[in-house]
Design an enzyme around this catalytic site. Structure first.
Site, short mmCIF file in Angstrom:
data_model
loop_
_atom_site.label_atom_id
_atom_site.label_comp_id
_atom_site.label_asym_id
_atom_site.label_seq_id
_atom_site.Cartn_x
_atom_site.Cartn_y
_atom_site.Cartn_z
N SER A 126 0.79 -1.23 0.00
CA SER A 126 0.00 0.00 0.00
C SER A 126 0.82 1.28 0.00
O SER A 126 0.26 2.37 -0.17
CB SER A 126 -0.96 0.02 1.19
OG SER A 126 -2.12 -0.72 0.90
N LYS A 129 0.38 3.81 -2.80
CA LYS A 129 -0.54 4.96 -2.76
C LYS A 129 0.20 6.29 -2.65
O LYS A 129 -0.33 7.34 -3.04
CB LYS A 129 -1.52 4.80 -1.60
CG LYS A 129 -2.48 3.62 -1.75
CD LYS A 129 -3.44 3.53 -0.58
CE LYS A 129 -4.44 2.39 -0.74
NZ LYS A 129 -3.84 1.07 -0.52
N SER A 311 -5.70 4.28 3.90
CA SER A 311 -5.27 3.29 2.91
C SER A 311 -6.45 2.81 2.08
O SER A 311 -6.72 1.62 1.97
CB SER A 311 -4.58 2.10 3.60
OG SER A 311 -3.75 1.42 2.68
#
Length: 473
Positions: A126, A129, A311
């Site tokens: 993640s 991102k 997230s």
């Protein structure tokens, strides 16, 4: 000391610790509200499963420290020898596995303060991102909003719901969040009904247009269980509540978010006193069709903050496709990948990034620690105020988002740095990553990236320790 008094004292100390976070962290200010723009809708390998912990929302009115002013860290650099030794020792922990990349940069100059396997491509999970949101701010601009519209069809009573790529669009049963403010399907229905009644129209045939995004709605690098497990919805331009059947709940996601949202919209129109066709079909709105009503998302900077703090996989994928549209690429996974790389190149990052999705769920993504830390340094630079939401959106250690869940920065070697680290987490099976920024004790703003994709069990405590070493250097 009475229990209540002790609680008050500890709470006060914690708040004071947050308020002393370094001045190099950039936050959203009123600058972003000037001249807001509205985006018009234009005609193999290892099995991985996301294990990102459910974040605990610590604040409801916006990111912590949102009103702090931005100042550059201009203190002396930390002593390299000491920092190198401490980081090298921590990187030797068996919990990290045998494929780790680590970088610490001086945010002001870009100089490497520490590097270990810095240029190796590693599955970022993640922390992808960070790349997606930086590109979104640079390409779309922080003030752009995403519009969901209703337009006139070819027949007098025909109306078309046009998806604008806003997955946070609130459905009929959603509870409005205070930050970021969501566009509402119910509001859109009320505005549409008012416009139709003003024309004397009380009976309509409803269709929906989901054509803004193209290509497969499911990334080839995703695990088959992601959608039924509630990790992400199929990527569609028209969706409400991020494709959830029950807003706010992780499971399950609907297989066709566009049709699901259109059906809900039909019911909302009926509640407004309109007679609506039983069948709601997919179509493509005619070019130049007259607009009856619209609702708009929060500005991109707020969407970026939400994406990073919590997230949010769905919002990350939507932003990636909007980047593709702005950069002249197909609004697909492949088009978004090419567009993100093009934007990064304009920012000065030309190597070390290979992405196949915007969220980091794909195990095909590869990002080097060097590229990750450099993007964060660029985003924290006074030369790029349009990117500051990358920093302000990152979770704060021990306080917000995926670093505020009671599991992070709890060890004796990291707990003293609670509130002093701002970073994005990343978690997949066998993958743990952490990338962000902190200020050295003498006031120098540093960015870091610690990425590991051969983790035996979990390396989160070690990553917290590494970030804490940076913060106290």
């Amino acid at each position: 000391m009475a229990r209540h008094e002790r609680w008050v004292m500890l709470t006060t100390l914690a708040v004071l610790q947050v308020l002393t976070i370094v001045t190099g962290i950039y936050a959203v200010t009123s600058d972003f509200s000037l001249g807001a723009l509205t985006r018009q809708s234009p005609p193999a390998g290892r099995t991985a499963s996301p294990k990102e912990p459910s974040p605990v929302p610590v604040v409801t009115s916006g990111p912590v420290l949102a009103q702090l002013s931005a100042k550059s860290g201009d203190g002396p650099l930390p002593t390299k020898g000491t920092l190198t030794q401490q980081l090298t020792d921590a990187l030797g922990d068996d919990a990290l596995g045998d494929h780790v990349g680590a970088v610490v940069l001086d945010a002001s100059t870009g100089e490497r303060i520490f590097a270990s396997n810095a240029d190796a491509g590693i599955v970022p999970a993640s922390t992808t991102k960070v790349i997606t949101t930086a590109a979104a701010l640079a390409s779309l601009g922080p003030d752009t909003k995403l519009a969901t519209r209703v337009v006139q069809g070819t027949a007098p009573g025909a109306v078309i719901l046009v998806g604008g790529g806003d997955p946070l669009l609130a459905g009929p049963s959603a509870k409005q969040t205070s930050y970021p403010k969501q566009a509402s399907l119910a509001t859109l229905a009320a505005r549409t009904a008012a416009a139709l009644k003003a024309k004397g129209v009380k009976k309509v045939t409803l269709s929906y247009d989901d054509s803004l995004f193209t290509g497969t709605p499911i990334c080839p690098g995703w695990k088959p269980g992601y959608i039924p497990d509630g990790e992400v919805a199929p990527v569609h331009a028209l969706a409400m509540d991020e494709g959830r059947r029950t807003p706010g709940q992780r499971q399950p996601r609907v297989p066709d978010p566009a049709a699901y949202a259109a059906t809900a919209f039909a019911r909302l129109l009926a509640k407004q006193g309109l007679s609506v066709s039983r069948t709601v079909k997919e179509t493509t709105a005619p070019a130049g069709a007259a607009e009856l009503a619209r609702v708009e998302s929060a500005p991109v900077y707020a969407l970026v903050e939400h994406t990073l703090t919590f997230s949010d996989n769905d919002l990350a994928e939507a932003l990636a496709r909007h980047i593709a549209i702005k950069e002249g690429q197909p609004a697909s996974f492949d088009g978004a990948s090419k567009a993100v790389l093009a934007v990064l190149a304009r920012l000065g990052v030309t190597k070390g990034v290979l992405v196949t999705d915007g969220s980091g769920l794909s195990i095909r993504n590869r990002i080097s620690a060097e590229a990750m830390a450099r993007v964060i340094a660029i985003a924290s630079s006074p030369a790029h105020p349009e990117l500051r939401a990358v920093a302000s959106g990152m979770p704060i250690a021990g306080f917000s988002g995926t670093l505020g869940n009671g599991r992070r920065f709890v060890g004796a070697d990291s707990r003293p740095q609670v509130g002093l680290v701002r970073a994005k987490t990343g978690t997949l099976n066998n993958v743990n990553t952490l990338a962000g920024l902190a200020t050295a004790k003498d006031g120098r703003l540093l960015t870091f990236a610690f990425l590991a994709d051969a983790v035996p069990v979990t390396a989160e405590p070690v990553l917290d320790r590494l970030a804490a070493i940076v913060a106290r250097s």
